[in-house]
Design a protein around this motif. Structure first.
Motif, short mmCIF file in Angstrom:
data_model
loop_
_atom_site.label_atom_id
_atom_site.label_comp_id
_atom_site.label_asym_id
_atom_site.label_seq_id
_atom_site.Cartn_x
_atom_site.Cartn_y
_atom_site.Cartn_z
N TRP A 1 0.83 -1.22 0.00
CA TRP A 1 0.00 0.00 0.00
C TRP A 1 0.86 1.27 0.00
O TRP A 1 0.49 2.28 -0.59
CB TRP A 1 -0.98 0.00 1.18
CG TRP A 1 -0.35 -0.08 2.55
CD1 TRP A 1 -0.12 -1.22 3.27
CD2 TRP A 1 0.14 1.00 3.34
NE1 TRP A 1 0.49 -0.92 4.46
CE2 TRP A 1 0.64 0.45 4.53
CE3 TRP A 1 0.18 2.39 3.16
CZ2 TRP A 1 1.21 1.23 5.54
CZ3 TRP A 1 0.74 3.16 4.17
CH2 TRP A 1 1.24 2.59 5.34
N SER A 2 2.04 1.22 0.67
CA SER A 2 2.93 2.40 0.65
C SER A 2 3.53 2.56 -0.74
O SER A 2 3.72 3.68 -1.24
CB SER A 2 4.02 2.28 1.72
OG SER A 2 4.83 1.15 1.47
N ASN A 3 3.83 1.42 -1.40
CA ASN A 3 4.35 1.45 -2.77
C ASN A 3 3.30 2.05 -3.71
O ASN A 3 3.60 2.90 -4.56
CB ASN A 3 4.68 -0.01 -3.19
CG ASN A 3 5.41 -0.07 -4.52
OD1 ASN A 3 5.67 0.95 -5.14
ND2 ASN A 3 5.73 -1.26 -4.95
N LEU A 4 2.03 1.63 -3.51
CA LEU A 4 0.92 2.18 -4.31
C LEU A 4 0.77 3.68 -4.09
O LEU A 4 0.61 4.45 -5.04
CB LEU A 4 -0.38 1.46 -3.93
CG LEU A 4 -1.69 2.05 -4.49
CD1 LEU A 4 -1.72 1.93 -6.00
CD2 LEU A 4 -2.90 1.37 -3.89
N LEU B 1 -0.07 6.85 -6.64
CA LEU B 1 -0.88 8.04 -6.36
C LEU B 1 -0.08 9.34 -6.47
O LEU B 1 -0.42 10.23 -7.24
CB LEU B 1 -1.49 7.90 -4.97
CG LEU B 1 -2.85 8.58 -4.76
CD1 LEU B 1 -3.91 7.97 -5.64
CD2 LEU B 1 -3.26 8.49 -3.30
N VAL B 2 1.03 9.42 -5.71
CA VAL B 2 1.81 10.67 -5.69
C VAL B 2 2.48 10.93 -7.04
O VAL B 2 2.48 12.05 -7.55
CB VAL B 2 2.85 10.65 -4.53
CG1 VAL B 2 3.76 11.87 -4.60
CG2 VAL B 2 2.14 10.60 -3.18
N ALA B 3 3.03 9.84 -7.66
CA ALA B 3 3.68 10.00 -8.98
C ALA B 3 2.66 10.47 -10.02
O ALA B 3 2.94 11.36 -10.83
CB ALA B 3 4.31 8.69 -9.41
N GLY B 4 1.45 9.89 -9.97
CA GLY B 4 0.40 10.29 -10.92
C GLY B 4 -0.04 11.72 -10.70
O GLY B 4 -0.22 12.50 -11.64
N LEU B 5 -0.19 12.11 -9.41
CA LEU B 5 -0.64 13.46 -9.05
C LEU B 5 0.39 14.51 -9.49
O LEU B 5 0.03 15.58 -9.99
CB LEU B 5 -0.87 13.53 -7.54
CG LEU B 5 -1.78 14.64 -7.03
CD1 LEU B 5 -3.16 14.55 -7.67
CD2 LEU B 5 -1.91 14.59 -5.51
N SER B 6 1.67 14.18 -9.33
CA SER B 6 2.71 15.15 -9.74
C SER B 6 2.67 15.36 -11.26
O SER B 6 2.89 16.47 -11.75
CB SER B 6 4.10 14.67 -9.32
OG SER B 6 4.51 13.58 -10.12
N GLY B 7 2.34 14.28 -12.00
CA GLY B 7 2.23 14.38 -13.46
C GLY B 7 1.09 15.28 -13.90
O GLY B 7 1.09 15.80 -15.01
N ILE B 8 0.09 15.49 -13.01
CA ILE B 8 -1.02 16.39 -13.33
C ILE B 8 -0.67 17.83 -12.94
O ILE B 8 -0.72 18.75 -13.74
CB ILE B 8 -2.31 15.98 -12.55
CG1 ILE B 8 -2.72 14.56 -12.92
CG2 ILE B 8 -3.45 16.94 -12.84
CD1 ILE B 8 -3.70 13.94 -11.93
N MET B 9 -0.28 18.00 -11.67
CA MET B 9 -0.16 19.34 -11.10
C MET B 9 0.96 20.17 -11.71
O MET B 9 0.85 21.38 -11.81
CB MET B 9 0.06 19.26 -9.57
CG MET B 9 -1.09 18.60 -8.82
SD MET B 9 -2.72 19.30 -9.17
CE MET B 9 -2.52 20.96 -8.53
#
Length: 708
Positions: free
Chosen positions: A336-339, A344-352
């Motif tokens: 879950w920490s890997n996810l 989650l965080v890697a995907g979010l940074s790609g948006i913001m």
């Protein structure tokens, strides 16, 4: 016992010229009680909303497409026309609210006078009063009301002024139901007396003016074959000439409008305003300097996107790097920490990280529109557009395509000519939309040096401008070829109103920037997040046996060589990624894309990009996070360090340029294909679009890779 009065639902049609403030009034009256559908049989948006008039009366407000007169040419004008003529079986309006721009009454009153002569209940809502005051225009509202013979209510939808009074007047007119103008605005019968009387014998309910429209457009009304034949016979017997009648009627109207305005409106000398606009147009629409200025404006636009956005982008990138670093140091090692970190965080940074660029692009486009320069761009480019089978009106959708192809394709509805509209739809996706911006940005920063010429010309900015121009040039070439194959014979017109120059409304610019950022984060963000999480799963898991063997092998090696544990952990992550479901998919398509200089990871990004092009960055963020497992460095640095098995770099200049060209030309957007199907009412055109754009992208990328 108290009995609640039953609420009756009234149907009100909201009509007016384009840019008269109709949409603002619709939004102010209906608030959030809105629905958007389609008018039956046509791809024209049908916006309806519920308006509470008083305690006993509710109304369905139907926002009809903007139109300049009751002589329709475009599909959306026909929709409004049929509703006004009571010839639409699905939309039957009890009352008409006509929106008129107080700062431009002469033009607005043509349409207004035509509706009055249909003898239907009408209320006139006078908008843009603040703009009229700024121009020094003084209007005697009571005098205009007396001359028109219908209620006239000044409103300001943006400041909620006059809306309560407008509701009250609508309620009064609705309850009377016979509040129609008692006299004709002009003597309509004089233009074709015998023909009008003959039509009225068949349809006694028609006004003189409605009878004229039955003579001109009866083929488009739901009449019986006998009625159609009877009207055609009346035309022949009376030598009825539609064009002559239309011209004569409009001349009568303008004479009467002139008298009303002379009596009720005081205007300042328009020469001063005109002189300034004319002097500026002499420069901006010059045969030579006009085009130089246009190129300069576009050049500044793309330089600004890089220059202004670099600081906030660096800041956002730093924040997400620190966040990933903090989480990896403080969370236990678990799935879950890997996810959370790599999904989650890697995907979010790609948006913001791309929000600043999208806000700046839309802000600058809004400034061009608000200032009046965008209409000049259409005017300047009409000559060039005609040579390739388009017209000047194609420019607005194409420029809008730099933001997003979906609304751009929908905006082609204002192109009257079917062939030019279809060609515009087919080439608009070649414009580099904001979804491609994140891809360009990361690839340019990887393979193009950040050098400056003459101290201010950024090489990265020049490459960015080159990519946008490549899309534009290819669109013109494709249109030139396609115009030979699209067989539609129809006359083409280019009529454009050039607005006066004015200072942009900065509040409007700010609202647009925030709204577009919200839409990007909400709409593109949802897709990116879902695909990032799906990719995390596909990249972290694979066929059980193989993954178990790799895990066992490397755990043994780490026990045997504890000093090499960091390097072996990285090698383990790389092996697991290659044997994961995502790795298998990438390796399967690698032989097809290898000639373009792409590896299997880029292949995965190309597939996921069909959901939305900007997903490329989220895909890369997930793939490299899963493989590297190093949160201290940004995605850009991870891609910079990416190497093949032989030690050579993945992202070289030829690969970077080849990939950029592929993203300029490929059709990688399911939403665009869906909207093309909706607008053309056929799967044929989106299929052709997908095939030609993908083929073009492959061939051009192959050429670019082998040249460099």
């Amino acid at each position: 016992m108290h009995v609640e009065p039953k609420k009756k639902l009234l149907r009100i049609a909201l009509v007016g010229n384009p840019n008269s403030g109709k949409t603002s009034l619709f939004n102010a009256l209906t608030g959030l009680n809105q629905k958007v559908g389609n008018f039956p049989g046509v791809t024209v948006d049908k916006k309806t909303g519920i308006l509470a008039i008083d305690e006993t009366l509710k109304a369905e407000l139907i926002d009809l497409p903007g139109t300049y007169s009751l002589y329709p040419r475009r599909a959306d004008e026909w929709v409004a026309y049929k509703v006004l003529m009571n010839a639409d079986k699905d939309v039957d309006a009890d009352l008409i609210v006509l929106v008129a721009d107080a700062s431009n009454l002469k033009r607005n009153f043509l349409f207004c006078s035509q509706i009055l002569d249909l003898k239907r209940p009408v209320v006139v809502a006078l908008t843009m009063n603040d703009l009229a005051i700024k121009k020094g225009i003084k209007i005697d509202v009571a005098g205009i009301e007396a001359d028109l013979g219908v209620p006239v209510v000044p409103v300001n939808p943006r400041k909620n002024k006059g809306l309560a009074h407008l509701r009250k007047v609508i309620g009064m007119v609705a309850k009377k139901q016979n509040s129609v103008p008692l006299r004709d605005f002009v003597d309509n019968k004089s233009v074709a007396p015998k023909a009008i009387e003959s039509v009225q014998q068949i349809f006694p309910q028609l006004s003189d003016y409605a009878a004229i429209h039955y003579l001109i457009n009866h083929e488009n009304f739901p009449l019986t074959p006998q009625q159609q034949t009877a009207i055609e016979n009346i035309e022949i017997e009376n030598n009825f000439n539609p064009t002559k009648t239309q011209a004569e009627e409009i001349l009568h109207r303008y004479r009467r409008i002139h008298q009303i305005l002379q009596k009720n409106v005081v205007e300042p000398d328009p020469l001063e305003q005109k002189l300034f606009t004319n002097q500026l147009d002499n420069i901006l629409l010059h045969r030579f300097w006009g085009y130089i200025i246009l190129l300069a404006v576009l050049f500044i636009l793309f330089q600004s996107i890089f220059w202004l956005a670099s600081y906030p982008m660096d800041g956002i990138e730093w924040i997400f790097t620190q966040l990933s670093n903090f989480l990896s140091n403080n969370l236990p090692e678990a799935w879950w920490s890997n996810l959370l970190i790599n999904g989650l965080v890697a995907g979010l940074s790609g948006i913001m990280v791309f929000v600043p660029q999208i806000m700046i692009l839309f802000g600058l486009i809004t400034i061009l529109e608000d200032s009046g320069y965008m209409a000049r761009i259409s005017f300047l480019s009409d000559k060039l557009m005609r040579k390739v089978g388009l017209n000047g009106k194609s420019v607005m959708p194409m420029i809008s395509g730099f933001a997003c192809a979906v609304p751009a394709i929908m905006s082609t509805r204002n192109i009257e000519n079917k062939k030019e509209r279809l060609l515009t739809i087919m080439v608009t996706p070649l414009m580099s939309c904001s979804a491609r911006l994140p891809v360009y940005t990361i690839l340019i920063s990887l393979v193009i040096k950040n050098t400056y010429y003459l101290g201010f010309l950024s090489l990265q900015g020049l490459v960015m401008m080159g990519l946008y121009l490549l899309g534009l040039v290819m669109a013109l070439i494709v249109s030139t070829v396609m115009k030979r194959f699209v067989k539609v014979n129809e006359k083409s017109f280019f009529i454009l109103e050039l607005p006066i120059y004015r200072a942009p409304r900065w509040k409007n610019v700010g609202i647009t920037m925030v709204e577009k950022a919200k839409i990007f984060v909400r709409d593109a963000g949802k897709v990116i997040m879902v695909i990032s999480l799906l990719l995390w799963f596909l990249s972290s898991y694979g066929p059980g046996k193989e993954m178990q063997q790799i895990e066992t092998k490397y755990q043994q090696l780490i026990q045997q060589q504890p000093s090499e544990s960091v390097a072996l952990q990285r090698e383990l992550a790389s092996q697991k990624l290659q044997h994961s479901y995502a790795g298998i998919l990438g390796k399967t398509i690698e032989p097809v894309i290898k000639p373009l200089g792409f590896d299997w990871k880029i292949g995965i990004a190309l597939i996921t990009s069909f959901a939305a092009r900007e997903v490329f960055v989220g895909t890369m963020a997930t793939l490299y996070s899963v493989e590297e497992g190093n949160e201290d460095i940004s995605l850009r640095e991870k891609m910079q360090q990416a190497k093949y098995a032989d030690g050579s770099k993945v992202y070289t200049l030829p690969t970077g340029l080849s990939l950029m060209v592929f993203y300029v030309l490929a059709m990688q957007c399911m939403s665009t294909l869906a909207v093309v199907k909706r607008e053309t009412r056929s799967w044929k055109w989106p299929a052709i679009q997908f095939v030609y754009m993908t083929g073009l992208a492959y061939v051009m990328s192959l050429i670019v890779y082998h040249i460099f």
